[in-house]
Design a protein around this motif. Structure first.
Motif, PDB file in Angstrom:
ATOM      1  N   GLY A 263       1.462   6.244   3.719  1.00 52.13           N
ATOM      2  CA  GLY A 263       2.428   5.367   2.375  1.00 52.13           C
ATOM      3  C   GLY A 263       1.795   5.805   1.399  1.00 52.13           C
TER       4      GLY A 263
ATOM      5  N   ASN B 120       3.116   4.365  -2.185  1.00 51.09           N
ATOM      6  CA  ASN B 120       3.402   3.549  -2.738  1.00 51.09           C
ATOM      7  C   ASN B 120       2.091   2.432  -3.690  1.00 51.09           C
ATOM      8  OD1 ASN B 120       3.870   1.678  -4.728  1.00 51.09           O
ATOM      9  ND2 ASN B 120       5.174   1.087  -3.646  1.00 51.09           N
ATOM     10  N   MET B 121       1.143   1.841  -2.596  1.00 54.20           N
ATOM     11  CA  MET B 121       0.517   1.264  -2.381  1.00 54.20           C
ATOM     12  C   MET B 121      -1.204   1.904  -2.691  1.00 54.20           C
ATOM     13  SD  MET B 121      -1.538  -1.533  -2.802  1.00 54.20           S
ATOM     14  CE  MET B 121      -3.292  -1.857  -3.186  1.00 54.20           C
TER      15      MET B 121
ATOM     16  N   ASP C 247       3.757  10.958   3.766  1.00 56.22           N
ATOM     17  CA  ASP C 247       4.649   9.794   3.266  1.00 56.22           C
ATOM     18  C   ASP C 247       5.913  10.723   4.232  1.00 56.22           C
ATOM     19  OD1 ASP C 247       4.394   7.095   1.256  1.00 56.22           O
ATOM     20  OD2 ASP C 247       6.729   8.312   1.311  1.00 56.22           O
ATOM     21  N   LEU C 248       6.480   9.436   3.891  1.00 59.09           N
ATOM     22  CA  LEU C 248       8.359  10.140   4.613  1.00 59.09           C
ATOM     23  C   LEU C 248       8.558  11.056   3.077  1.00 59.09           C
ATOM     24  CD1 LEU C 248       9.107   7.290   6.411  1.00 59.09           C
ATOM     25  CD2 LEU C 248       8.365   9.198   7.441  1.00 59.09           C
TER      26      LEU C 248
ATOM     27  N   LYS D 105       6.897  12.749  -3.054  1.00 56.76           N
ATOM     28  CA  LYS D 105       6.022  12.717  -3.313  1.00 56.76           C
ATOM     29  C   LYS D 105       4.457  12.734  -2.507  1.00 56.76           C
ATOM     30  CE  LYS D 105       6.768   7.990  -3.204  1.00 56.76           C
ATOM     31  NZ  LYS D 105       6.843   6.931  -2.369  1.00 56.76           N
TER      32      LYS D 105
ATOM     33  N   CYS E 124      -0.785   2.023   4.588  1.00 54.13           N
ATOM     34  CA  CYS E 124      -0.029   0.866   3.538  1.00 54.13           C
ATOM     35  C   CYS E 124       1.385   1.051   3.985  1.00 54.13           C
ATOM     36  CB  CYS E 124      -0.907   2.291   2.460  1.00 54.13           C
ATOM     37  SG  CYS E 124      -2.383   2.173   2.410  1.00 54.13           S
ATOM     38  N   THR E 125       2.282   0.680   4.537  1.00 54.39           N
ATOM     39  CA  THR E 125       3.376   0.946   5.177  1.00 54.39           C
ATOM     40  C   THR E 125       4.081  -0.143   5.483  1.00 54.39           C
ATOM     41  OG1 THR E 125       2.514   1.137   7.168  1.00 54.39           O
ATOM     42  CG2 THR E 125       3.599   3.143   6.081  1.00 54.39           C
TER      43      THR E 125
ATOM     44  N   HIS F 253       4.933  -4.090   6.280  1.00 53.63           N
ATOM     45  CA  HIS F 253       4.796  -4.494   7.604  1.00 53.63           C
ATOM     46  C   HIS F 253       5.000  -5.063   8.675  1.00 53.63           C
ATOM     47  CE1 HIS F 253       4.322  -7.573   3.914  1.00 53.63           C
ATOM     48  NE2 HIS F 253       3.658  -6.036   3.466  1.00 53.63           N
TER      49      HIS F 253
ATOM     50  N   HIS G  65       3.211  -2.732  11.069  1.00 52.63           N
ATOM     51  CA  HIS G  65       1.689  -2.142  10.925  1.00 52.63           C
ATOM     52  C   HIS G  65       1.276  -2.208  12.528  1.00 52.63           C
ATOM     53  CE1 HIS G  65       0.813  -4.106   6.650  1.00 52.63           C
ATOM     54  NE2 HIS G  65       1.761  -3.065   6.380  1.00 52.63           N
TER      55      HIS G  65
ATOM     56  N   GLN H  35       1.969   0.907  14.814  1.00 52.44           N
ATOM     57  CA  GLN H  35       0.954   2.647  13.394  1.00 52.44           C
ATOM     58  C   GLN H  35      -0.440   2.117  14.218  1.00 52.44           C
ATOM     59  OE1 GLN H  35       2.198   3.181   9.939  1.00 52.44           O
ATOM     60  NE2 GLN H  35       3.567   3.992  10.532  1.00 52.44           N
TER      61      GLN H  35
ATOM     62  N   GLU I 109      -3.336  -2.047   5.495  1.00 54.55           N
ATOM     63  CA  GLU I 109      -2.953  -3.197   4.596  1.00 54.55           C
ATOM     64  C   GLU I 109      -2.523  -4.664   5.123  1.00 54.55           C
ATOM     65  OE1 GLU I 109      -2.577  -4.279   1.617  1.00 54.55           O
ATOM     66  OE2 GLU I 109      -3.916  -2.161   0.270  1.00 54.55           O
ATOM     67  N   LYS I 110      -2.277  -5.660   3.586  1.00 54.94           N
ATOM     68  CA  LYS I 110      -2.050  -6.499   5.295  1.00 54.94           C
ATOM     69  C   LYS I 110      -0.268  -6.885   4.960  1.00 54.94           C
ATOM     70  CE  LYS I 110      -0.719  -7.305   0.509  1.00 54.94           C
ATOM     71  NZ  LYS I 110       1.447  -7.511   0.327  1.00 54.94           N
TER      72      LYS I 110
ATOM     73  N   TRP J 253      13.544  -2.930   2.833  1.00 57.40           N
ATOM     74  CA  TRP J 253      12.192  -3.929   4.063  1.00 57.40           C
ATOM     75  C   TRP J 253      11.551  -5.397   3.235  1.00 57.40           C
ATOM     76  CZ3 TRP J 253       7.226  -4.843   3.526  1.00 57.40           C
ATOM     77  CH2 TRP J 253       6.252  -4.093   2.676  1.00 57.40           C
ATOM     78  N   PHE J 254      11.988  -5.571   1.886  1.00 48.62           N
ATOM     79  CA  PHE J 254      10.972  -6.439   1.071  1.00 48.62           C
ATOM     80  C   PHE J 254      12.460  -7.707   1.773  1.00 48.62           C
ATOM     81  CE2 PHE J 254       8.937  -3.046  -0.923  1.00 48.62           C
ATOM     82  CZ  PHE J 254       7.562  -3.652  -1.095  1.00 48.62           C
TER      83      PHE J 254
ATOM     84  N   HIS K 280      -3.175 -12.961   0.437  1.00 51.98           N
ATOM     85  CA  HIS K 280      -4.337 -12.932  -0.231  1.00 51.98           C
ATOM     86  C   HIS K 280      -4.852 -13.991  -0.359  1.00 51.98           C
ATOM     87  CE1 HIS K 280      -4.450  -8.818  -0.921  1.00 51.98           C
ATOM     88  NE2 HIS K 280      -3.286  -8.808  -1.190  1.00 51.98           N
TER      89      HIS K 280
END
Ligand SMILES: NC(=O)c1ccc[n+]([C@@H]2O[C@H](COP(=O)([O-])OP(=O)(O)OC[C@H]3O[C@@H](n4cnc5c(N)ncnc54)[C@H](O)[C@@H]3O)[C@@H](O)[C@H]2O)c1
Length: 328
Positions: free
Chosen positions: A10, A12-13, A34-35, A39, A68-69, A71, A74, A77, A91-92, A160-161, A178
């Protein structure tokens, strides 16, 4: 121990993770995934490693992986990577439900691999300084903490956001996690919580886009955290202000400067030093180095699953307790 072969899934982040693995002495960045193939190819060329679009195909070739994908991916994976005997920097947040969190934690414990949550803020030097200042007792006893996590996200309907199920909630769970973690780190165990959230200004999201949460700690101290992805115009006072009986400690919005206000005036306790320049991957380098160190030594990561579950449980309690509403 020879260098730890790492991969990032992933980008981005995850791009920051990849830069940090490239900088970290103990790591050999072997793969980026990354898919989006173009990128992945671009990042691989930039950082001098290999790339793939199917992360499961490269697992055999690495010791550790950063996930880093989105949520909702998570837990599945992380379970796949752990079952393959790989160390995981996730990642969180850990996962979107308590059951999924516990499944991942227990799988890592059973398989004897390092599971660390990428709570990047915890490892920032300014946060360490803030904790040291509070714990020193020099400023007295904490009374009241305020935190402002004010941001504006361009609307992303259909992603997804926008999905409450995939994000695991709203801005408090996704970004505020955080800062709830840091409040617990600084002020101790929570006793009572309450929360209000709204979708005004962020109606592209199913979960709350703006959140006001309150925590009462076992010490009696109070904290109020505002988190938002809907605030276009702002003049945010600071990231945190922590009032104590003998002073006020402030972490500036740059996340690098800590100031103390006392009867003697304002003193800068910490500022960004030249050895930590603003460059891609610098902020996550502190957590990445801790992760690699834990793999090498077998030590428990400071932000392991059980530690992070405490702040997730606090947020879930906030979601379950929408204030103590008094109808007007
Ligand atoms: N710590 C921080 O400050 C911070 C900031 C932003 C995001 N994050 C976290 O990073 C994670 C990713 O968030 P984001 O903003 O980068 O998301 P994003 O959707 O912008 O990017 C995710 C990337 O992962 C790729 N991807 C998705 N599924 C994949 C799969 N199965 N295999 C390989 N690649 C896949 C996508 O193509 C995309 O490039 C989340 O957990 C998020 O909370 C943390």
């Amino acid at each position: 121990m020879s260098n730890i072969r790492t991969a990032v899934v992933g980008l981005n982040m995850g791009l920051d993770h990849a830069h940090a693995y490239k900088m970290a002495e103990r790591s050999e960045l072997a793969w980026v995934v990354d898919l989006d193939e173009s990128k992945a190819a671009r990042v691989a060329e930039q950082l001098g490693c290999r790339y793939a679009t199917d992360w499961t195909a490269i697992l055999d070739d690495v010791d550790a992986v950063s996930l880093c994908t989105p949520h909702h991916l998570h837990a599945p994976q992380a379970l796949t990577a752990i079952a393959a005997g790989k160390h995981v920097l996730l990642e969180k947040p850990l996962a979107n439900s308590e059951r999924d969190c516990l499944d991942v934690i227990e799988a890592a414990e059973r398989n004897g691999v390092t599971l660390m949550l990428a709570f990047v803020v915890r490892y920032l030097p300014a946060i360490r300084k803030l904790k040291e200042a509070i714990d020193s007792g020099r400023y007295g006893v904490p009374i009241s903490a305020q935190g402002w996590v004010e941001a504006f996200l361009e609307p992303m309907p259909g992603t997804w956001f926008a999905s409450k199920e995939k994000l695991g909630g709203g801005v408090l769970f996704s970004h505020g996690c955080h800062y709830i973690d840091i409040l617990l780190y600084l002020l101790g165990e929570p006793a009572r919580v309450s929360h209000f959230g709204t979708r005004v200004g962020t109606d592209w999201m199913e979960g709350e886009g703006t959140s006001h949460g309150i925590i009462e700690f076992k010490s009696g101290a109070l904290a109020h955290l505002i988190s938002s992805w809907g605030l276009k115009y702002k003049k945010t006072p600071a990231r945190y202000q922590i009032h104590l009986t003998e002073g006020m400690l402030q972490l500036n919005n740059d996340m690098w400067t800590v100031e103390a206000v006392t009867k003697d005036g304002t003193e800068t306790l910490y500022q960004r030093p030249p050895e930590y320049p603003a460059r891609p991957g610098q902020n996550v380098l502190f957590e990445i180095e801790h992760f690699l160190d834990c793999i090498a030594t077998g030590n428990r990561p400071e932000t392991d699953g059980r530690e992070i579950l405490k702040s997730h449980r606090t947020i879930w309690a906030m979601y379950g307790s929408p204030g103590v509403p008094v109808r007007l």
